[in-house]
Design an enzyme around this catalytic site. Structure first.
Site, mmCIF file in Angstrom:
data_model
loop_
_atom_site.group_PDB
_atom_site.id
_atom_site.type_symbol
_atom_site.label_atom_id
_atom_site.label_comp_id
_atom_site.label_asym_id
_atom_site.label_seq_id
_atom_site.Cartn_x
_atom_site.Cartn_y
_atom_site.Cartn_z
ATOM 1 N N SER A 190 -6.860 2.852 5.320
ATOM 2 C CA SER A 190 -5.998 1.742 4.884
ATOM 3 C C SER A 190 -6.683 0.399 5.111
ATOM 4 O O SER A 190 -6.540 -0.525 4.307
ATOM 5 C CB SER A 190 -4.647 1.774 5.603
ATOM 6 O OG SER A 190 -4.774 1.391 6.957
ATOM 7 N N SER A 191 -7.441 0.274 6.196
ATOM 8 C CA SER A 191 -8.102 -1.012 6.479
ATOM 9 C C SER A 191 -9.163 -1.293 5.415
ATOM 10 O O SER A 191 -9.331 -2.438 4.983
ATOM 11 C CB SER A 191 -8.732 -1.013 7.871
ATOM 12 O OG SER A 191 -9.729 -0.025 7.980
ATOM 13 N N SER A 197 0.818 -1.212 0.000
ATOM 14 C CA SER A 197 0.000 0.000 0.000
ATOM 15 C C SER A 197 0.848 1.257 0.000
ATOM 16 O O SER A 197 1.902 1.315 0.642
ATOM 17 C CB SER A 197 -0.910 0.018 1.231
ATOM 18 O OG SER A 197 -1.789 1.121 1.128
ATOM 19 N N ASP A 227 -15.998 3.873 4.682
ATOM 20 C CA ASP A 227 -14.640 3.729 4.130
ATOM 21 C C ASP A 227 -14.603 2.696 2.999
ATOM 22 O O ASP A 227 -13.998 2.929 1.947
ATOM 23 C CB ASP A 227 -13.644 3.331 5.228
ATOM 24 C CG ASP A 227 -13.429 4.440 6.245
ATOM 25 O OD1 ASP A 227 -14.077 5.491 6.112
ATOM 26 O OD2 ASP A 227 -12.623 4.250 7.167
ATOM 27 N N GLU A 269 -13.855 -5.150 7.249
ATOM 28 C CA GLU A 269 -13.810 -3.960 8.107
ATOM 29 C C GLU A 269 -14.369 -4.274 9.493
ATOM 30 O O GLU A 269 -13.876 -3.767 10.494
ATOM 31 C CB GLU A 269 -14.640 -2.837 7.459
ATOM 32 C CG GLU A 269 -13.876 -2.047 6.412
ATOM 33 C CD GLU A 269 -12.919 -1.047 7.052
ATOM 34 O OE1 GLU A 269 -11.814 -1.464 7.425
ATOM 35 O OE2 GLU A 269 -13.275 0.134 7.175
HETATM 36 N N1 ATP Z 1 -1.162 -2.516 3.705
HETATM 37 C C1 ATP Z 1 -1.698 -3.244 4.675
HETATM 38 N N2 ATP Z 1 -1.288 -4.510 4.877
HETATM 39 C C2 ATP Z 1 -1.824 -5.241 5.858
HETATM 40 N N3 ATP Z 1 -2.771 -4.820 6.715
HETATM 41 C C3 ATP Z 1 -3.223 -3.580 6.574
HETATM 42 C C4 ATP Z 1 -2.717 -2.733 5.557
HETATM 43 N N4 ATP Z 1 -3.354 -1.559 5.665
HETATM 44 C C5 ATP Z 1 -4.210 -1.681 6.713
HETATM 45 N N5 ATP Z 1 -4.147 -2.884 7.266
HETATM 46 C C6 ATP Z 1 -4.936 -3.372 8.420
HETATM 47 O O1 ATP Z 1 -5.768 -2.302 8.842
HETATM 48 C C7 ATP Z 1 -5.449 -1.872 10.184
HETATM 49 C C8 ATP Z 1 -5.534 -0.370 10.306
HETATM 50 O O2 ATP Z 1 -6.878 -0.033 10.287
HETATM 51 P P1 ATP Z 1 -7.496 1.236 11.031
HETATM 52 O O3 ATP Z 1 -8.928 1.222 10.696
HETATM 53 O O4 ATP Z 1 -7.115 1.257 12.482
HETATM 54 O O5 ATP Z 1 -6.764 2.477 10.344
HETATM 55 P P2 ATP Z 1 -7.066 3.194 8.962
HETATM 56 O O6 ATP Z 1 -8.022 2.361 8.185
HETATM 57 O O7 ATP Z 1 -5.770 3.492 8.324
HETATM 58 O O8 ATP Z 1 -7.735 4.567 9.416
HETATM 59 P P3 ATP Z 1 -9.307 5.009 9.372
HETATM 60 O O9 ATP Z 1 -10.103 3.780 9.681
HETATM 61 O O10 ATP Z 1 -9.422 6.038 10.468
HETATM 62 O O11 ATP Z 1 -9.503 5.573 8.034
HETATM 63 C C9 ATP Z 1 -4.063 -2.405 10.431
HETATM 64 O O12 ATP Z 1 -3.908 -2.656 11.830
HETATM 65 C C10 ATP Z 1 -4.041 -3.697 9.603
HETATM 66 O O13 ATP Z 1 -4.642 -4.736 10.350
HETATM 67 C C1 MEV Z 2 -14.372 6.978 12.571
HETATM 68 C C2 MEV Z 2 -15.124 6.480 11.339
HETATM 69 O O1 MEV Z 2 -16.323 7.234 11.227
HETATM 70 C C3 MEV Z 2 -14.353 6.748 10.066
HETATM 71 C C4 MEV Z 2 -13.018 6.084 9.985
HETATM 72 O O2 MEV Z 2 -12.437 6.405 8.745
HETATM 73 C C5 MEV Z 2 -15.434 5.022 11.519
HETATM 74 C C6 MEV Z 2 -16.445 4.492 10.520
HETATM 75 O O3 MEV Z 2 -17.205 5.249 9.930
HETATM 76 O O4 MEV Z 2 -16.492 3.259 10.385
HETATM 77 MG MG MG Z 3 -9.923 1.848 8.965
#
Ligand code: ATP
Ligand code: MEV
Ligand code: MG
Length: 398
Positions: free
Chosen positions: A146-147, A136, A205, A194
């Site tokens: 990212s998730s 990524s 997301d 998710e």
């Molecule tokens: N490139 C990747 N490779 C493997 N796992 C990943 C990768 N990107 C994200 N993940 C998974 O997603 C988790 C991060 O998700 P999290 O929802 O906490 O953060 P985010 O999606 O970056 O932010 P947000 O949900 O606020 O937009 C990591 O702990 C991992 O489990």
């Molecule tokens: C914090 C939040 O509103 C956004 C995360 O990108 C969680 C969600 O909508 O699932």
């Molecule tokens: Mg996320």
């Protein structure tokens, strides 16, 4: 089973307004980013399932025979696309040796992978041996979805490899998108991924990761906003790690404890999102005026205060707001907050030197900062020819 090898990608996202409130049925406005997650799925004859996740330094493999033991004897349906199979998640936790409630980055990524692999391939009749590699451009766990991009890629690749959905690539095209029906299915499976990673996601997301563009999202209802002005946005990563799952749970606790205080705040965030949508629509149908930008800036400030009230701010995000305001620019956190990333709105007349000086000020704080393009395409399949060489090189390394 004939496994169809593929390379897929999905974009990250920034939430303009409505993070957290959207988990409680309010409106969110979200945009896709020009930063993507790429996944390559290859067929193998090793009788193993291998996953390579270099961003989180995770490289694992399992015997297919061991994974088969997780399937129900009766041939009962495994993992319905519309709800998480809690029993399967429990079995998978035992299988990989993680406890309930773990926040470990690797465990969440592995659980999401195995869950989608087992459910999708069990339905198609056979568990194949294969290797999946993911790379990524998005920072992991920083608020840029990212998730969701990871879950969307897992869903698209496995649905496609199993033949559940057809490949959209034709001989003439090196990059192609699926049709609405297929995207709907990808989005639903990604939502289950998710759920494993987030706990209680709203689904906004994964919707942006699937459809891309600029979306209005409310309680599962997705509306693409086709008439919006091209906004210039600065993205800043404070680099403070945080977990979306923990932050979302924290807001729920506050809401349960002080419903008469927190509910009106979430209502107000909803009104901010709706006013922003109205303003963007006006800007697209008329020439955008400085007054429109003043409104957008005020909405950013109001929402940032609300996000602090519900407990998802962070001192580094306060610093981001102060540093950019000193240059006349307005910022708010984006995504789950608690650190991670923020967005700063740039006005059309914002001079290049102001942007450069702001970026430098933020870098001096130890943050990463860059100008971004919004509205990138949603999930796509690529031929190797269409993937940037450096990405292909990382994906081919494993
Ligand atoms: N490139 C990747 N490779 C493997 N796992 C990943 C990768 N990107 C994200 N993940 C998974 O997603 C988790 C991060 O998700 P999290 O929802 O906490 O953060 P985010 O999606 O970056 O932010 P947000 O949900 O606020 O937009 C990591 O702990 C991992 O489990
Ligand atoms: C914090 C939040 O509103 C956004 C995360 O990108 C969680 C969600 O909508 O699932
Ligand atoms: Mg996320």
């Amino acid at each position: 089973m004939q496994i169809k090898e593929c390379i897929v990608s999905a974009p990250g996202k920034a939430i303009l307004h409505g993070e957290h409130a959207v988990v409680h049925g309010k409106v969110a406005l979200a945009v896709s980013l020009n930063l993507r997650t790429y996944l390559r799925l290859q067929a193998t004859s090793t009788s193993k399932v291998c996953i390579n996740l270099p961003n989180i330094n995770t490289f694992l493999s399992w015997d297919v025979t061991a994974l088969k033991q997780l399937l129900p004897d009766s041939g009962a349906e495994l993992g319905n696309v519309n709800e998480l199979d809690a029993e399967l998640v429990r079995m998978l936790r035992n299988f990989v040796g993680v406890s309930n409630g773990t926040l470990d980055t690797r465990s969440m990524a592995i659980l999401a992978f195995l869950y989608i692999y087992l459910c999708v391939f069990a339905k198609s009749g056979e568990l194949p041996s294969l290797t999946v590699s993911v790379w990524s451009e998005l920072p992991t766990g920083a608020g840029l979805g990212s998730s969701a991009a990871y879950s969307v890629c897992l869903a698209a690749a496995m649905l496609s490899a199993s033949g559940t959905i057809p490949s959209p690539l034709s001989d003439q095209e090196n990059t192609a998108r699926w049709g609405e029906v297929e995207m709907e299915l990808i989005n639903r499976w990604a939502f289950q991924g998710e759920r494993i990673i987030h706990g209680n996601p709203s689904g906004v997301d994964n919707a942006v990761g699937t459809w891309g563009g600029i979306l209005r999202y409310r309680s599962g209802k997705i509306t693409a906003l086709s008439r919006v002005p091209m906004l210039r946005i600065l993205l800043t990563n404070t680099k403070v790690p945080r977990s979306t799952k923990v932050l979302v749970a924290g807001v729920k606790d506050k809401l349960n404890k002080f419903p008469f205080i927190i509910n009106p705040v979430l209502e107000s965030v909803d009104a901010v999102s709706c006013t922003c949508e109205q303003t963007l629509t006006e800007m697209a149908s008329d020439t955008p005026t400085p007054e429109h930008y003043n409104v957008l800036e005020e909405l950013i400030d109001i929402n940032q205060h609300h996000l602090n009230v519900i407990g998802v701010g962070h001192t580094t995000l306060d610093t981001l707001c102060q540093v950019t305001l000193a240059r006349g620019l307005h910022s708010k956190l984006t995504g789950a907050g608690g650190g991670g990333c923020g967005i700063t709105l740039l006005r059309p007349e914002t001079e290049c030197s102001v942007v450069q000086n702001t970026i430098q000020d933020l870098r001096d704080c130890g943050y990463d900062c860059w100008e971004t393009r919004i509205g990138a395409a949603g999930v796509q399949q690529h031929s190797p020819l269409a993937v940037k060489e450096e990405v292909l090189e990382v994906l081919a390394r494993y």
